[in-house]
Design an enzyme around this catalytic site. Structure first.
Site, short mmCIF file in Angstrom:
data_model
loop_
_atom_site.label_atom_id
_atom_site.label_comp_id
_atom_site.label_asym_id
_atom_site.label_seq_id
_atom_site.Cartn_x
_atom_site.Cartn_y
_atom_site.Cartn_z
N ALA A 11 0.83 -1.21 0.00
CA ALA A 11 0.00 0.00 0.00
C ALA A 11 0.86 1.26 0.00
O ALA A 11 0.50 2.28 0.55
CB ALA A 11 -0.93 -0.02 1.21
N GLY A 12 2.04 1.16 -0.62
CA GLY A 12 2.95 2.31 -0.71
C GLY A 12 2.55 3.22 -1.86
O GLY A 12 1.37 3.31 -2.22
N ASN A 13 3.55 3.87 -2.46
CA ASN A 13 3.24 4.87 -3.49
C ASN A 13 2.55 4.27 -4.71
O ASN A 13 1.52 4.77 -5.16
CB ASN A 13 4.54 5.56 -3.92
CG ASN A 13 4.97 6.62 -2.92
OD1 ASN A 13 4.15 7.12 -2.15
ND2 ASN A 13 6.24 6.95 -2.92
N VAL A 121 4.42 -5.79 -10.35
CA VAL A 121 5.02 -4.49 -10.66
C VAL A 121 6.39 -4.34 -9.98
O VAL A 121 7.21 -3.53 -10.39
CB VAL A 121 4.14 -3.31 -10.17
CG1 VAL A 121 4.54 -2.02 -10.85
CG2 VAL A 121 2.68 -3.58 -10.38
N SER A 122 6.60 -5.11 -8.91
CA SER A 122 7.84 -4.99 -8.13
C SER A 122 9.04 -5.21 -9.06
O SER A 122 9.01 -6.05 -9.95
CB SER A 122 7.86 -6.04 -7.01
OG SER A 122 6.63 -6.05 -6.32
N HIS A 178 12.44 -4.80 -18.92
CA HIS A 178 12.17 -3.48 -18.37
C HIS A 178 13.50 -2.94 -17.86
O HIS A 178 13.86 -3.13 -16.72
CB HIS A 178 11.17 -3.64 -17.22
CG HIS A 178 10.72 -2.35 -16.60
ND1 HIS A 178 10.42 -1.23 -17.33
CD2 HIS A 178 10.49 -2.02 -15.31
CE1 HIS A 178 10.03 -0.27 -16.50
NE2 HIS A 178 10.07 -0.72 -15.27
N1 APR Z 1 3.82 -7.81 1.73
C1 APR Z 1 3.08 -6.71 1.47
N2 APR Z 1 3.62 -5.47 1.36
C2 APR Z 1 4.94 -5.35 1.52
C3 APR Z 1 5.77 -6.46 1.79
C4 APR Z 1 5.16 -7.74 1.88
N3 APR Z 1 5.87 -8.85 2.13
N4 APR Z 1 7.05 -6.01 1.90
C5 APR Z 1 7.01 -4.68 1.71
N5 APR Z 1 5.75 -4.26 1.49
C6 APR Z 1 5.22 -2.92 1.27
C7 APR Z 1 5.95 -1.85 2.09
O1 APR Z 1 5.55 -1.88 3.45
C8 APR Z 1 5.51 -0.58 1.36
O2 APR Z 1 4.36 -0.01 1.92
O3 APR Z 1 5.38 -2.50 -0.07
C9 APR Z 1 5.21 -1.08 -0.08
C10 APR Z 1 6.10 -0.49 -1.12
O4 APR Z 1 5.80 0.85 -1.22
P1 APR Z 1 6.89 2.00 -1.48
O5 APR Z 1 8.03 1.81 -0.55
O6 APR Z 1 6.16 3.30 -1.50
O7 APR Z 1 7.43 1.62 -2.95
P2 APR Z 1 6.72 1.95 -4.36
O8 APR Z 1 7.23 3.23 -4.89
O9 APR Z 1 5.26 1.75 -4.23
O10 APR Z 1 7.36 0.79 -5.27
C11 APR Z 1 7.02 -0.56 -5.06
O11 APR Z 1 7.11 -1.10 -7.39
O12 APR Z 1 7.76 0.14 -9.23
C12 APR Z 1 8.15 -0.84 -8.30
O13 APR Z 1 10.54 -0.53 -8.11
C13 APR Z 1 9.32 -0.36 -7.45
O14 APR Z 1 9.80 -2.50 -6.46
C14 APR Z 1 9.18 -1.24 -6.25
C15 APR Z 1 7.65 -1.43 -6.13
#
Ligand code: APR
Length: 315
Positions: A11-13, A121-122, A178
């Site tokens: 639920a990040g960005n 997407v990760s 990518h």
């Molecule tokens: N299960 C669920 N959520 C998780 C887990 C997990 N095991 N591990 C980490 N997270 C959550 C984090 O707590 C965080 O809220 O994933 C979220 C990631 O959000 P951001 O840090 O804001 O990253 P974001 O910019 O959303 O990017 C996420 O997408 O584009 C790709 O390279 C980018 O790999 C990155 C991913």
């Protein structure tokens, strides 16, 4: 009629912004999940989004959670869980951390939503989607990665800026991984039906492709604390829409290619038809010799990344 159930893991960005686009387009009901350590954060974001609905005029239900029980029987799952890049990092620098995260997320999805279409997407994307497929054991049509829609959107944006025309009139295709090895296909790039090569000379076109290749890094260097999220999230929402509305969109997606393009069982960016079954068809284009060579370079880079990931995971 039952609304589609869309779960977004992380639920990040990117995750929260994807929830925003999906809710605003009323693509279905949305579950936003993050790890327990984030405590109430996903619930806070979901409630905030819900409270925008009377103003924006959408009826999607948005729920925040840290429990996979709430995601049960999802139709589509978008996986954004992981760490993003910081300035100076390549996508590949995220490999070890995100591979472990994607593995644990995949194990949960397999149990809670065995029939879902999963969109990863990760980053590094091509390796993460390969790992998701391996862990879930799902039909490969139901596991795919978001990269090409974003890369192509960046390319279309830069082409529109260059020519001073509407982005809507630009149709383009990029293939491959990518990253720095993505492959432009000029014969499939047009502006209002006119081949791009008639409007932009080869040298300038290559500069625009290079800016596209480094499009993610450009945003990282400006943001300084994380990576791009508006456009990546919009790209995910377009793929979610293709599934929940069975739109049969012809878009570039990271899909499992075996005999296709002679790839031999790896996820790589190719044009596909995307509908309710996920990746319903991989479109095989006739590439020029130069395009074939560039595509092969890209596939080799993906293979190297997957091999490194497998070593790291088994260490
Ligand atoms: N299960 C669920 N959520 C998780 C887990 C997990 N095991 N591990 C980490 N997270 C959550 C984090 O707590 C965080 O809220 O994933 C979220 C990631 O959000 P951001 O840090 O804001 O990253 P974001 O910019 O959303 O990017 C996420 O997408 O584009 C790709 O390279 C980018 O790999 C990155 C991913």
């Amino acid at each position: 009629m039952r609304r589609a159930k869309i779960s977004i893991i992380g639920a990040g960005n990117v995750g929260a912004t994807c929830a925003h686009w999906c809710a605003a387009a009323e693509l279905g009901d949305i579950v936003l999940l993050d790890i327990p350590a984030t405590e109430d954060m996903p619930r806070g974001k979901a409630l905030d989004l819900m409270q925008s609905s009377p103003i924006m005029g959408f009826d999607s239900n948005v729920v925040g959670t840290t429990s996979y029980d709430d995601t049960a029987e999802s139709d589509v799952i978008v996986v954004t869980a992981g760490i993003p890049r910081k300035p100076g990092m390549s996508r590949d620098d995220l490999l070890s951390t995100n591979a472990k995260i994607v593995t644990s997320v995949g194990e949960q999805i397999k149990q809670s939503s065995p029939n879902a279409v999963v969109i990863v997407v990760s980053n590094p994307l091509d390796a993460m989607v390969q790992q998701m497929w391996k862990v879930t054991g799902f039909d490969p049509a139901r596991v795919c990665g978001q990269a090409g829609v974003l890369d192509t959107a960046r390319y279309r944006t830069f082409l529109a800026m260059e020519l001073g025309v509407s982005v809507e009139d630009i149709s383009a295709l990029l293939m491959g991984g990518h990253g720095d090895t993505m492959v432009p296909i000029p014969s499939c790039t047009s502006v209002g039906g006119i081949p791009v090569t008639q409007l932009i000379d080869a040298g300038r076109l290559e500069e625009i492709v290079e800016r596209t290749r480094k499009g993610g890094a450009e945003i990282v260097s400006l943001l300084k604390t994380g990576s791009a999220y508006y456009a990546p999230a919009a790209a995910c929402a377009q793929m979610v829409e293709a599934v929940v509305k069975d739109k049969k969109r012809l878009i570039p997606v990271a899909a499992l290619c075996d005999k296709e393009y002679g790839v031999g069982g790896y996820y790589v960016g190719v044009p596909v038809v995307m509908g309710s079954g996920g990746v319903e068809k991989v479109i095989e284009l006739k590439l020029t010799d130069a395009e074939k060579a560039d595509f092969q370079k890209s596939v080799d880079a993906v293979k190297g990344l997957v091999a490194t990931m497998d070593e790291l995971l088994s260490a």
